[in-house]
Every structure is written in structure tokens, then in C-alpha cells.
Design a protein around this motif. Structure first.
Motif, PDB file in Angstrom:
ATOM      1  N   THR A 153      13.394  -6.519   6.667  1.00 31.91           N
ATOM      2  CA  THR A 153      13.007  -6.134   5.319  1.00 31.91           C
ATOM      3  C   THR A 153      12.625  -7.356   4.493  1.00 31.91           C
ATOM      4  O   THR A 153      11.617  -7.349   3.761  1.00 31.91           O
ATOM      5  N   CYS A 156       9.244  -8.530   5.309  1.00 36.23           N
ATOM      6  CA  CYS A 156       8.151  -7.668   4.866  1.00 36.23           C
ATOM      7  C   CYS A 156       7.952  -7.647   3.354  1.00 36.23           C
ATOM      8  O   CYS A 156       6.837  -7.430   2.876  1.00 36.23           O
ATOM      9  N   VAL A 157       9.023  -7.826   2.596  1.00 35.09           N
ATOM     10  CA  VAL A 157       8.908  -7.691   1.141  1.00 35.09           C
ATOM     11  C   VAL A 157       9.268  -8.965   0.389  1.00 35.09           C
ATOM     12  O   VAL A 157       9.102  -9.042  -0.829  1.00 35.09           O
ATOM     13  N   ASN A 173       3.395 -11.221   7.287  1.00 34.67           N
ATOM     14  CA  ASN A 173       3.786  -9.816   7.232  1.00 34.67           C
ATOM     15  C   ASN A 173       3.724  -9.286   5.802  1.00 34.67           C
ATOM     16  O   ASN A 173       3.571 -10.041   4.848  1.00 34.67           O
ATOM     17  N   GLY A 174       3.831  -7.959   5.679  1.00 36.40           N
ATOM     18  CA  GLY A 174       3.775  -7.316   4.376  1.00 36.40           C
ATOM     19  C   GLY A 174       4.543  -6.017   4.389  1.00 36.40           C
ATOM     20  O   GLY A 174       5.071  -5.605   5.431  1.00 36.40           O
ATOM     21  N   PRO A 175       4.614  -5.312   3.263  1.00 37.61           N
ATOM     22  CA  PRO A 175       5.383  -4.070   3.171  1.00 37.61           C
ATOM     23  C   PRO A 175       5.004  -3.019   4.215  1.00 37.61           C
ATOM     24  O   PRO A 175       5.870  -2.267   4.672  1.00 37.61           O
ATOM     25  N   ARG A 176       3.734  -2.974   4.607  1.00 34.62           N
ATOM     26  CA  ARG A 176       3.322  -1.951   5.582  1.00 34.62           C
ATOM     27  C   ARG A 176       3.990  -2.157   6.935  1.00 34.62           C
ATOM     28  O   ARG A 176       4.148  -1.212   7.717  1.00 34.62           O
ATOM     29  N   HIS A 177       4.385  -3.394   7.248  1.00 35.49           N
ATOM     30  CA  HIS A 177       5.039  -3.668   8.520  1.00 35.49           C
ATOM     31  C   HIS A 177       6.473  -3.151   8.561  1.00 35.49           C
ATOM     32  O   HIS A 177       7.069  -3.061   9.630  1.00 35.49           O
ATOM     33  N   VAL A 179       7.439  -0.187   8.003  1.00 38.77           N
ATOM     34  CA  VAL A 179       7.463   1.149   8.606  1.00 38.77           C
ATOM     35  C   VAL A 179       7.842   1.065  10.080  1.00 38.77           C
ATOM     36  O   VAL A 179       8.689   1.831  10.574  1.00 38.77           O
TER      37      VAL A 179
END
Length: 267
Positions: A153, A156-157, A173-177, A179
Motif C-alpha cells: 500500500t 502504491c499511495v 507504482n501508483g494507486p492502480r497497482h 488492486v
């Protein structure tokens, strides 16, 4: 690709003899889902002592668990927790707190952070050792997956505070990763619901709060924050799981195999 990323994750997150290679490292830092996938391996190993829950005294099982955690994971994450503890008690701006984290001197904040989390882990292990073996093993596995999901987490964020491990993982990486990371954590909650659900979900929740705190106090997330998230989540997840079992376990029933004898245990 995924197996390579998991090997890279295990090479960094544990002391398992999986080897180190640049290819595995690059696959790992670009695949946040490798964190919880590695958690299954680590969690499965450190959960083994709880197979003896009910057969051996709880302190013996708890001590074996604590020893296995150190043997399998080493002290890197605990070092991050110690550095974060020192930074938390410093009065100053984010740059000054980061300077303290780079200092090799152990301060009061580090001792307090390590001591508190270790005590919490000991008490949690004693409580888990009093659960039915299948529930205990499932909870310990879920707690380790949740701890690694907390790190995923952050990857990603989070916002990096400076160049280092945190920036290396976060920048790609980013928030979509997130998931994918949540998806691979789902099997950890199949057994001993809702205990395991609570243990896994505490990871991303704690990571979000820690990320916000790090932004305000440290200027962003660093490698030490990743390590601290792992250690904090493990201890908190075990306590939350035991609490859920104590409060709601009696309203579910599932068949459990107790050393070859099929019995119905309260759930």
C-alpha cells in the motif's frame, strides 16, 4: 515475471536463501503484489509453531513463533521501526527528523518503539497460542500477508521523502497497482473468516495512516517507514484477529480437523 518478482521480494524481505540478482530486484520493485505474495511464504513458515497449539504450553509455542520470526525475517524491518521511533520524538522539521533516522545511535524513541511492539507481539503470540490450531495458523498467515500488504500500500499511495528504497519502489507504482496487491491477498482470508479478514485489512488501513503521518513529519515515505509498517501491522493484526475471535467467534461454526478427528468448533 511474477515468480521472479516474488524471489526478489523474498531476497529483500527475508533471510531465506533465494539468492539475489538484479533481474529479480527490478521485477520486485515494479510489482507491489510481490509483497503480499512473499507474505504467504514467510507467514507459512512462522506459523508452523502454532500447529502445536493445545499440545504444548502457550509460552513455548509463543517463544518458538518469536524465534521463527527473527530467523526468517531478520532485523531489517525492526531497524526501520527503531529509526522511526527516534524520529517521532524529535522536535524539528522533516529534514531534522530524517537526519536522526540516519544516525546510528539508538535513542529513547527507538527503545520505546521496539520495546512496545515486541511486548505487543509477545502478548499477541500468547493469545494466539490459545486458539484452535487451524484458527491460529490461519491468523498468523493472514497477519503476515497483511503486514506485506501494508508495504504494498505504501508503494502504491506513498510519496517518497528522499532518494532510497522508498523512492525506488514508489516512483514506479501508483494507486492502480494496489488492486493487484489486494487481489492476491484474498486467499489469506478464506479460512477462519472473519478473523483473517480483519488481520489482512488492518494492513492497508494502518499503511494509509502511517503514510499521512510520514508526509507531515518526515516529508514523505522512506524505507524505514516500510519496515515500521511491517512490524506494526504484524502485531496489530494478531491482536485484532484475537479480538474478533473473542467477540464474534461463537456465532459461526465450521468443521475443523483436530489431529485426524472431525469435530465442530465454535466459530
Amino acid at each position: 515475471m511474477v515468480l521472479t518478482a516474488v524471489r526478489g521480494a523474498l531476497g529483500f524481505l527475508s533471510r531465506l536463501p533465494v539468492g539475489h540478482s538484479e533481474r529479480a530486484w527490478e521485477a520486485f520493485v515494479g510489482t507491489p503484489a510481490a509483497f503480499p505474495l512473499a507474505g504467504y511464504v514467510v507467514g507459512g513458515l512462522v506459523a508452523l509453531p502454532f500447529l502445536a497449539a493445545g499440545l504444548l504450553p502457550a509460552p513455548v509455542v509463543a517463544a518458538a513463533y518469536l524465534g521463527s520470526v527473527v530467523l526468517v525475517t531478520g532485523v531489517n524491518h525492526a531497524d526501520g521501526l527503531a529509526d522511526l521511533g527516534d524520529a517521532a520524538v524529535v522536535h524539528g522539521d522533516p529534514a531534522e527528523r530524517r537526519d536522526v533516522m540516519r544516525d546510528t545511535t539508538i535513542g529513547v524513541g527507538a527503545v520505546l518503539a521496539l520495546g512496545t511492539v515486541l511486548l505487543a507481539l509477545v502478548l499477541a503470540a500468547l493469545a494466539v497460542a490459545g486458539l484452535p490450531p487451524l484458527v491460529a495458523v490461519s491468523l498468523v498467515l493472514a497477519a503476515e500477508v497483511g503486514a506485506k500488504l501494508a508495504m504494498a500500500t505504501l508503494a502504491c499511495v506513498g510519496r517518497p521523502s528522499h532518494e532510497g528504497f522508498g523512492a525506488t519502489v514508489i516512483n514506479d507504482n501508483g494507486p492502480r497497482h494496489l488492486v493487484g496487491s489486494l487481489a492476491v491477498a484474498l486467499p489469506a482470508v478464506v479460512v477462519a473468516v472473519p478473523v483473517t479478514v480483519a488481520a489482512v485489512l488492518i494492513g492497508p488501513l494502518l499503511a494509509l495512516g502511517l503514510s499521512r503521518w510520514a508526509d507531515q513529519r518526515l516529508g514523505g515515505v522512506s524505507g524505514d517507514v516500510f519496515g515500521a509498517a511491517n512490524e506494526l501491522t504484524r502485531a496489530v493484526a494478531l491482536h485484532v484477529g484475537v479480538a474478533v475471535w473473542s467477540l464474534f467467534g461463537s456465532i459461526w461454526s465450521i468443521p475443523l480437523v483436530d489431529w485426524g478427528v472431525l469435530t465442530w468448533m465454535p466459530w
